[in-house]
Design an enzyme around this catalytic site. Structure first.
Site, short mmCIF file in Angstrom:
data_model
loop_
_atom_site.label_atom_id
_atom_site.label_comp_id
_atom_site.label_asym_id
_atom_site.label_seq_id
_atom_site.Cartn_x
_atom_site.Cartn_y
_atom_site.Cartn_z
N ASP A 1 0.37 5.43 -17.88
CA ASP A 1 -0.20 6.35 -16.65
C ASP A 1 0.52 6.33 -15.42
O ASP A 1 0.83 4.80 -15.55
CB ASP A 1 -2.05 5.38 -16.32
N ASP B 1 -3.44 13.67 -19.16
CA ASP B 1 -4.81 13.89 -18.61
C ASP B 1 -4.71 15.07 -17.81
O ASP B 1 -6.46 15.70 -17.76
CB ASP B 1 -5.24 12.56 -17.94
#
Length: 201
Positions: free
Chosen positions: A132, A166
């Site tokens: 991420d 995401d």
């Protein structure tokens, strides 16, 4: 018909490729915890890795990690089948594209959790960590002291750190929820008028 099948999967493939390019760049050019600011203190790249679900949420333990990865793989197979079904039965193009986004996001994170542990020599198959990097702490401060439980504690909006995969999942789900009446609109069959049948007789 071929174009109808090709376009959603091409878009999904592009998102998967771009997601992986960003993740590989972050791994190569940043160290864990490093930040690169592009919107001052309100927008940055912050290299993190997580063992779990979207936006850094986790399902504990090695068994939980394996179960989550296998569930993702099964879910992507189901989504892929559903996408073909939607195309074949000529559902709304917007719905088809949103499902393609969701599938692309799921595949993007599956690649990390399935293969990154082996590629980077830190975990066995299916136990890799998801990369991420996008972090947007747009608002920060402290809850008023009179608020129960959280009174006086610091708050940050938006706290989760996420990746392109995401984002694709979130956009797809949100757009389907917002446009569900349009995406799932069904034609109402005409009801014959008994009086008209009597007149015809």
């Amino acid at each position: 018909m071929k174009a109808a099948y090709t376009k959603p999967f091409l878009i999904a493939a592009f998102i998967i490729l771009l997601d992986q390019i960003i993740k590989l760049w972050v791994r190569k050019h940043m160290y864990l915890g490093q930040e690169i600011h592009f919107l001052g203190s309100h927008g940055m790249l912050r290299y993190t890795e997580n063992n779990g679900m979207a936006f850094g949420m986790e399902l504990g333990g090695a068994f939980g990690k394996l179960a989550l990865t296998l569930f993702r793989i099964a879910a992507v197979c189901g989504i892929g089948y559903g996408l073909i079904y939607l195309i074949k039965h000529k559902y709304h193009r917007g719905l088809i594209m949103m499902v393609a986004l969701i599938m692309a996001g799921a595949v993007g994170n599956i690649i990390d959790s399935t293969f990154y542990g082996i590629i980077y020599h830190y975990a066995p198959l299916f136990h890799g960590r998801v990369v991420d990097m996008f972090y947007f702490p747009l608002l920060s401060g402290h809850f008023p002291s009179w608020i129960p439980i959280w009174g006086g504690e610091e708050f940050i909006f938006f706290r989760p750190i996420f990746n392109l995969a995401d984002s694709a999942i979130s956009v797809g789900v949100i757009m389907i929820l917002i446009n569900q009446k349009r995406y799932f609109k069904q034609e109402v069959p005409e009801v014959s008028n008994p009086n008209s049948e009597m007149l015809e007789e």
